[in-house]
Design a protein around this motif. Structure first.
Motif, PDB file in Angstrom:
ATOM      1  N   TRP A 101       0.797  -1.083  -0.073  1.00  0.00           N
ATOM      2  CA  TRP A 101      -0.017   0.107   0.051  1.00  0.00           C
ATOM      3  C   TRP A 101       0.851   1.165  -0.023  1.00  0.00           C
ATOM      4  O   TRP A 101       0.641   2.241  -0.753  1.00  0.00           O
ATOM      5  CB  TRP A 101      -0.793  -0.019   1.107  1.00  0.00           C
ATOM      6  CG  TRP A 101      -1.656   1.198   1.430  1.00  0.00           C
ATOM      7  CD1 TRP A 101      -1.444   2.383   1.691  1.00  0.00           C
ATOM      8  CD2 TRP A 101      -2.989   1.362   0.945  1.00  0.00           C
ATOM      9  NE1 TRP A 101      -2.369   3.142   1.897  1.00  0.00           N
ATOM     10  CE2 TRP A 101      -3.753   2.627   1.437  1.00  0.00           C
ATOM     11  CE3 TRP A 101      -4.236   0.468   0.573  1.00  0.00           C
ATOM     12  CZ2 TRP A 101      -4.931   3.335   1.131  1.00  0.00           C
ATOM     13  CZ3 TRP A 101      -5.492   1.133   0.518  1.00  0.00           C
ATOM     14  CH2 TRP A 101      -5.641   2.255   0.808  1.00  0.00           C
ATOM     15  N   ARG A 104       3.001   1.627  -3.071  1.00  0.00           N
ATOM     16  CA  ARG A 104       1.761   2.277  -4.369  1.00  0.00           C
ATOM     17  C   ARG A 104       1.783   3.609  -4.337  1.00  0.00           C
ATOM     18  O   ARG A 104       1.489   4.267  -5.307  1.00  0.00           O
ATOM     19  CB  ARG A 104       0.619   1.432  -4.317  1.00  0.00           C
ATOM     20  CG  ARG A 104      -0.528   1.718  -5.243  1.00  0.00           C
ATOM     21  CD  ARG A 104      -0.170   1.593  -6.545  1.00  0.00           C
ATOM     22  NE  ARG A 104      -1.260   2.046  -7.577  1.00  0.00           N
ATOM     23  CZ  ARG A 104      -1.408   3.414  -7.891  1.00  0.00           C
ATOM     24  NH1 ARG A 104      -0.646   4.137  -7.333  1.00  0.00           N
ATOM     25  NH2 ARG A 104      -2.518   3.553  -8.558  1.00  0.00           N
ATOM     26  N   VAL A 105       1.541   3.974  -2.767  1.00  0.00           N
ATOM     27  CA  VAL A 105       1.400   5.694  -2.600  1.00  0.00           C
ATOM     28  C   VAL A 105       2.525   6.209  -3.058  1.00  0.00           C
ATOM     29  O   VAL A 105       2.391   7.170  -3.891  1.00  0.00           O
ATOM     30  CB  VAL A 105       0.892   5.490  -1.262  1.00  0.00           C
ATOM     31  CG1 VAL A 105       0.936   7.231  -1.062  1.00  0.00           C
ATOM     32  CG2 VAL A 105      -0.495   5.191  -1.167  1.00  0.00           C
ATOM     33  N   ALA A 108       2.925   6.444  -6.900  1.00  0.00           N
ATOM     34  CA  ALA A 108       2.223   7.653  -7.564  1.00  0.00           C
ATOM     35  C   ALA A 108       2.751   8.908  -7.310  1.00  0.00           C
ATOM     36  O   ALA A 108       2.473  10.039  -8.083  1.00  0.00           O
ATOM     37  CB  ALA A 108       0.743   7.392  -6.964  1.00  0.00           C
ATOM     38  N   HIS A 115      -1.389   3.617 -13.361  1.00  0.00           N
ATOM     39  CA  HIS A 115      -1.201   2.427 -12.796  1.00  0.00           C
ATOM     40  C   HIS A 115      -2.472   1.483 -13.302  1.00  0.00           C
ATOM     41  O   HIS A 115      -3.600   2.125 -13.615  1.00  0.00           O
ATOM     42  CB  HIS A 115      -1.279   2.042 -11.588  1.00  0.00           C
ATOM     43  CG  HIS A 115       0.219   2.641 -10.844  1.00  0.00           C
ATOM     44  ND1 HIS A 115       0.902   1.692 -10.133  1.00  0.00           N
ATOM     45  CD2 HIS A 115       0.761   3.856 -10.886  1.00  0.00           C
ATOM     46  CE1 HIS A 115       2.008   2.403  -9.898  1.00  0.00           C
ATOM     47  NE2 HIS A 115       1.761   3.679 -10.349  1.00  0.00           N
ATOM     48  N   ARG A 118      -6.188   1.251  -9.053  1.00  0.00           N
ATOM     49  CA  ARG A 118      -6.017   2.193  -8.177  1.00  0.00           C
ATOM     50  C   ARG A 118      -5.482   1.786  -6.843  1.00  0.00           C
ATOM     51  O   ARG A 118      -5.025   0.684  -6.523  1.00  0.00           O
ATOM     52  CB  ARG A 118      -7.488   2.768  -7.649  1.00  0.00           C
ATOM     53  CG  ARG A 118      -8.109   3.526  -8.976  1.00  0.00           C
ATOM     54  CD  ARG A 118      -9.453   3.938  -8.596  1.00  0.00           C
ATOM     55  NE  ARG A 118     -10.166   4.683  -9.505  1.00  0.00           N
ATOM     56  CZ  ARG A 118      -9.889   5.985 -10.151  1.00  0.00           C
ATOM     57  NH1 ARG A 118      -9.022   6.360  -9.177  1.00  0.00           N
ATOM     58  NH2 ARG A 118     -10.426   6.632 -11.045  1.00  0.00           N
ATOM     59  N   VAL A 119      -4.952   2.855  -5.909  1.00  0.00           N
ATOM     60  CA  VAL A 119      -4.337   2.410  -4.509  1.00  0.00           C
ATOM     61  C   VAL A 119      -4.849   1.503  -3.842  1.00  0.00           C
ATOM     62  O   VAL A 119      -4.399   0.270  -3.123  1.00  0.00           O
ATOM     63  CB  VAL A 119      -4.138   3.749  -3.815  1.00  0.00           C
ATOM     64  CG1 VAL A 119      -3.310   3.340  -2.546  1.00  0.00           C
ATOM     65  CG2 VAL A 119      -3.227   4.734  -4.502  1.00  0.00           C
ATOM     66  N   ARG A 120      -6.234   1.298  -3.787  1.00  0.00           N
ATOM     67  CA  ARG A 120      -6.958   0.300  -2.690  1.00  0.00           C
ATOM     68  C   ARG A 120      -6.598  -0.831  -3.062  1.00  0.00           C
ATOM     69  O   ARG A 120      -7.102  -1.750  -2.244  1.00  0.00           O
ATOM     70  CB  ARG A 120      -8.476   0.782  -2.583  1.00  0.00           C
ATOM     71  CG  ARG A 120      -9.237   0.823  -4.205  1.00  0.00           C
ATOM     72  CD  ARG A 120     -10.720   0.925  -3.777  1.00  0.00           C
ATOM     73  NE  ARG A 120     -11.531   1.120  -5.105  1.00  0.00           N
ATOM     74  CZ  ARG A 120     -11.572   2.218  -5.897  1.00  0.00           C
ATOM     75  NH1 ARG A 120     -11.061   3.315  -5.309  1.00  0.00           N
ATOM     76  NH2 ARG A 120     -12.285   2.204  -7.028  1.00  0.00           N
ATOM     77  N   ALA A 122      -4.142  -2.436  -3.754  1.00  0.00           N
ATOM     78  CA  ALA A 122      -2.883  -3.027  -3.514  1.00  0.00           C
ATOM     79  C   ALA A 122      -3.135  -3.976  -2.236  1.00  0.00           C
ATOM     80  O   ALA A 122      -2.721  -4.898  -1.933  1.00  0.00           O
ATOM     81  CB  ALA A 122      -1.942  -1.953  -2.759  1.00  0.00           C
TER      82      ALA A 122
END
Length: 236
Positions: A101, A104-105, A108, A115, A118-120, A122
């Motif tokens: 998580w 990934r943040v 970005a 990507h 989306r982040v969620r 992950a």
């Protein structure tokens, strides 16, 4: 004493060095430790499987020497090791998901390339039946591409970048190990013949080897991405 010049009224002095990514080092350490422990448990499961096979082979021999106490102790060790493996796997996933998580943040914030998830995702990508056979690899693959030092921070097309061999090795070993485990549990666990115990020992040994390969690849992968992100300046 030297006077320090101050900027004119209304002008903000910008820092000379740009901030860089801050990987989740704590989650990576916890994930690495739990992954190594789970791999060690997988090795113990394989060892116990061979020990159980030797006991069963002795039972079916012409002059058995095994005792009831030995069989009972072997069964108890197998149960405890199975639970230890399940718990270790859960802890490893939680720590790895927490690291992913954050990675990934940070990806970005250091690269504006699009990507595929989306982040969620992950975290959620691991929980969707069937799709979890490839979505987590996609998330990690995009994070790896976006974090590479050679990937431009602006206008990067992540889909056109070369995929990572390390990510492929990690995910292939991970999936194959769990496929072997499923075969062992659902096809061999209820069979009490000598041949079944031998097949279980072979399967758990193969699973332990694949788990070790996946663990090594995951630890190297996390360390590499963290090192890359710590050197990339933030653009967001």
């Amino acid at each position: 004493m030297t006077d320090v010049p101050t900027p004119p009224m209304g002008v903000v002095a910008l820092p000379t060095e740009r901030a860089t990514g801050r990987p989740n080092r704590g989650a990576r350490i916890v994930a690495s430790g739990s992954i190594l422990l789970t791999t060690a448990v997988a090795g113990l499961v394989a060892w116990q499987s061979w020990a159980s096979y030797r006991l069963v082979r002795d039972v079916y021999s012409a002059a058995p020497t095994v005792t009831v106490e030995q069989i009972t102790a072997a069964e108890q060790r197998s149960v405890w090791l199975s639970w230890a493996w399940v718990v270790g796997l859960a802890v490893s996933w939680l720590a790895f998901a927490a690291w992913l998580w954050r990675a990934r943040v940070t990806a970005a914030r250091t690269c504006d390339g699009a990507h595929r998830h989306r982040v969620r995702w992950a975290v959620l990508s691991w929980l969707v039946p069937v799709a979890n056979l490839w979505w987590p690899q996609m998330v990690v693959g995009d994070v790896h591409r976006a974090s590479r030092p050679t990937t431009p921070a602006r206008n990067a097309d992540l889909a056109r970048l070369k995929p990572s061999l390390l990510v492929t090795v990690w995910w292939s070993a991970f999936l194959t190990a769990h496929a072997v485990d499923l075969v062992t549990v659902f096809l061999l666990a209820d069979d009490q013949t000598e041949r079944a115990f031998r097949d279980i020992a072979v399967a758990t040994t193969l699973s332990a080897g694949l788990t070790g390969a996946a663990a090594l690849a995951a630890i190297v992968l996390m360390g590499r991405i963290d090192r890359w992100q710590a050197a990339r300046p933030l653009i967001r």
